[in-house]
Write a protein that holds these residues in place. Structure first.
Motif, PDB file in Angstrom:
ATOM      1  N   CYS A  23       0.833  -1.204   0.000  1.00  0.00           N
ATOM      2  CA  CYS A  23       0.000   0.000   0.000  1.00  0.00           C
ATOM      3  C   CYS A  23       0.867   1.253   0.000  1.00  0.00           C
ATOM      4  O   CYS A  23       1.887   1.306   0.683  1.00  0.00           O
ATOM      5  CB  CYS A  23      -0.890   0.024   1.236  1.00  0.00           C
ATOM      6  SG  CYS A  23      -1.981  -1.395   1.358  1.00  0.00           S
ATOM      7  N   VAL A  24       0.435   2.222  -0.764  1.00  0.00           N
ATOM      8  CA  VAL A  24       0.989   3.573  -0.706  1.00  0.00           C
ATOM      9  C   VAL A  24      -0.215   4.449  -0.379  1.00  0.00           C
ATOM     10  O   VAL A  24      -0.989   4.812  -1.258  1.00  0.00           O
ATOM     11  CB  VAL A  24       1.648   3.990  -2.038  1.00  0.00           C
ATOM     12  CG1 VAL A  24       2.310   5.354  -1.884  1.00  0.00           C
ATOM     13  CG2 VAL A  24       2.670   2.958  -2.500  1.00  0.00           C
ATOM     14  N   PHE A  25      -0.391   4.724   0.896  1.00  0.00           N
ATOM     15  CA  PHE A  25      -1.624   5.346   1.372  1.00  0.00           C
ATOM     16  C   PHE A  25      -1.662   6.857   1.204  1.00  0.00           C
ATOM     17  O   PHE A  25      -0.683   7.489   0.798  1.00  0.00           O
ATOM     18  CB  PHE A  25      -1.858   4.990   2.849  1.00  0.00           C
ATOM     19  CG  PHE A  25      -2.445   3.624   3.057  1.00  0.00           C
ATOM     20  CD1 PHE A  25      -3.611   3.236   2.430  1.00  0.00           C
ATOM     21  CD2 PHE A  25      -1.817   2.734   3.899  1.00  0.00           C
ATOM     22  CE1 PHE A  25      -4.161   1.979   2.635  1.00  0.00           C
ATOM     23  CE2 PHE A  25      -2.356   1.472   4.127  1.00  0.00           C
ATOM     24  CZ  PHE A  25      -3.528   1.104   3.503  1.00  0.00           C
ATOM     25  N   GLU A  26      -2.792   7.412   1.605  1.00  0.00           N
ATOM     26  CA  GLU A  26      -3.110   8.823   1.457  1.00  0.00           C
ATOM     27  C   GLU A  26      -2.554   9.665   2.616  1.00  0.00           C
ATOM     28  O   GLU A  26      -3.215  10.550   3.137  1.00  0.00           O
ATOM     29  CB  GLU A  26      -4.631   9.011   1.347  1.00  0.00           C
ATOM     30  CG  GLU A  26      -5.431   8.579   2.564  1.00  0.00           C
ATOM     31  CD  GLU A  26      -5.639   7.072   2.718  1.00  0.00           C
ATOM     32  OE1 GLU A  26      -6.200   6.691   3.754  1.00  0.00           O
ATOM     33  OE2 GLU A  26      -5.260   6.280   1.842  1.00  0.00           O
ATOM     34  N   VAL A  27      -1.322   9.375   2.981  1.00  0.00           N
ATOM     35  CA  VAL A  27      -0.691  10.121   4.062  1.00  0.00           C
ATOM     36  C   VAL A  27       0.798  10.258   3.759  1.00  0.00           C
ATOM     37  O   VAL A  27       1.438   9.323   3.282  1.00  0.00           O
ATOM     38  CB  VAL A  27      -0.901   9.436   5.439  1.00  0.00           C
ATOM     39  CG1 VAL A  27      -0.364   8.030   5.455  1.00  0.00           C
ATOM     40  CG2 VAL A  27      -0.312  10.268   6.566  1.00  0.00           C
ATOM     41  N   VAL A  28       1.292  11.460   3.990  1.00  0.00           N
ATOM     42  CA  VAL A  28       2.737  11.698   3.998  1.00  0.00           C
ATOM     43  C   VAL A  28       3.047  12.427   5.297  1.00  0.00           C
ATOM     44  O   VAL A  28       2.222  13.174   5.810  1.00  0.00           O
ATOM     45  CB  VAL A  28       3.236  12.517   2.776  1.00  0.00           C
ATOM     46  CG1 VAL A  28       3.116  11.712   1.503  1.00  0.00           C
ATOM     47  CG2 VAL A  28       2.515  13.848   2.658  1.00  0.00           C
ATOM     48  N   SER A  29       4.229  12.161   5.811  1.00  0.00           N
ATOM     49  CA  SER A  29       4.620  12.825   7.055  1.00  0.00           C
ATOM     50  C   SER A  29       5.963  13.515   6.862  1.00  0.00           C
ATOM     51  O   SER A  29       6.638  13.324   5.846  1.00  0.00           O
ATOM     52  CB  SER A  29       4.699  11.813   8.207  1.00  0.00           C
ATOM     53  OG  SER A  29       5.851  11.006   8.062  1.00  0.00           O
ATOM     54  N   THR A  30       6.329  14.269   7.847  1.00  0.00           N
ATOM     55  CA  THR A  30       7.618  14.959   7.791  1.00  0.00           C
ATOM     56  C   THR A  30       8.767  13.962   7.648  1.00  0.00           C
ATOM     57  O   THR A  30       9.844  14.337   7.194  1.00  0.00           O
ATOM     58  CB  THR A  30       7.817  15.824   9.043  1.00  0.00           C
ATOM     59  OG1 THR A  30       7.632  15.005  10.208  1.00  0.00           O
ATOM     60  CG2 THR A  30       6.827  16.978   9.088  1.00  0.00           C
ATOM     61  N   ASP A  31       8.533  12.697   7.988  1.00  0.00           N
ATOM     62  CA  ASP A  31       9.569  11.664   7.864  1.00  0.00           C
ATOM     63  C   ASP A  31      10.043  11.459   6.424  1.00  0.00           C
ATOM     64  O   ASP A  31      11.136  10.944   6.217  1.00  0.00           O
ATOM     65  CB  ASP A  31       9.070  10.324   8.415  1.00  0.00           C
ATOM     66  CG  ASP A  31       8.918  10.332   9.921  1.00  0.00           C
ATOM     67  OD1 ASP A  31       9.502  11.216  10.586  1.00  0.00           O
ATOM     68  OD2 ASP A  31       8.203   9.456  10.438  1.00  0.00           O
TER      69      ASP A  31
END
Length: 170
Positions: A23-31
């Motif tokens: 999965c490549v989900f609908e979230v990105v973070s500062t990481d």
């Protein structure tokens, strides 16, 4: 990715017909800022190769929409942003290289506010599929997402469309 590759190899040794999904989900973070962009991502997007990491802020909606949506520093990416497409391509290609042959792309509807004709999704998916044709274990990848049947010009964007069933007690 090393664990995914090792696990996929074990599963495929037991049964080479099994299709594994990531999965490549609908979230990105500062990481994401800790991850160096490989040369092949720049090359894929026709950009000069540079030494830099992914840029979280460059993946977000300009108007502040859906920023910190999941928690502080974890937002919904805007698929109309080149940095977002590069991130999704990077992740999908890494999973394909691990031997996975299906990618789930999360909640499309919240990532395409600035992509009403889905042209950016179509572009990113075409890149992933083109890579799979030459680099995947069996030269294909199945793409799906949580959608309501997103289509353009009568053609579905994904190979199959999923939507979670949320059962409620009545």
């Amino acid at each position: 990715f090393a664990r995914a590759k090792s696990a996929a190899a074990k599963v495929h040794a037991a049964d080479p017909e099994i299709i594994l999904q990531a999965c490549v989900f609908e979230v990105v973070s500062t990481d994401v800022g800790r991850i160096r962009i490989p040369e092949w991502v720049f090359t894929e997007f026709g950009l000069p190769v540079e030494k830099r990491n992914f840029r979280y802020a460059a993946m977000l909606y300009d108007n502040g929409r859906r920023h910190d949506h999941w928690r502080k520093g974890a937002s919904v990416p805007d698929m109309s942003k080149r940095e977002t497409k590069m991130w999704f391509y990077y992740r999908a290609r890494r999973y394909i290289d691990c031997g996975l042959e299906a990618i789930h792309f999360g909640q499309v509807m919240i990532m395409d506010d600035a992509d009403p004709g889905h042209s950016h999704w179509i572009d990113m998916l075409a890149r992933v599929r083109a890579y799979a044709k030459r680099g995947a274990r069996r030269h294909f990848v199945l793409c799906d997402a949580h959608t309501h049947g997103e289509a353009e010009n009568g053609r579905l964007l994904f190979d199959f469309h999923s939507f979670p069933m949320r059962i409620k007690e009545v």
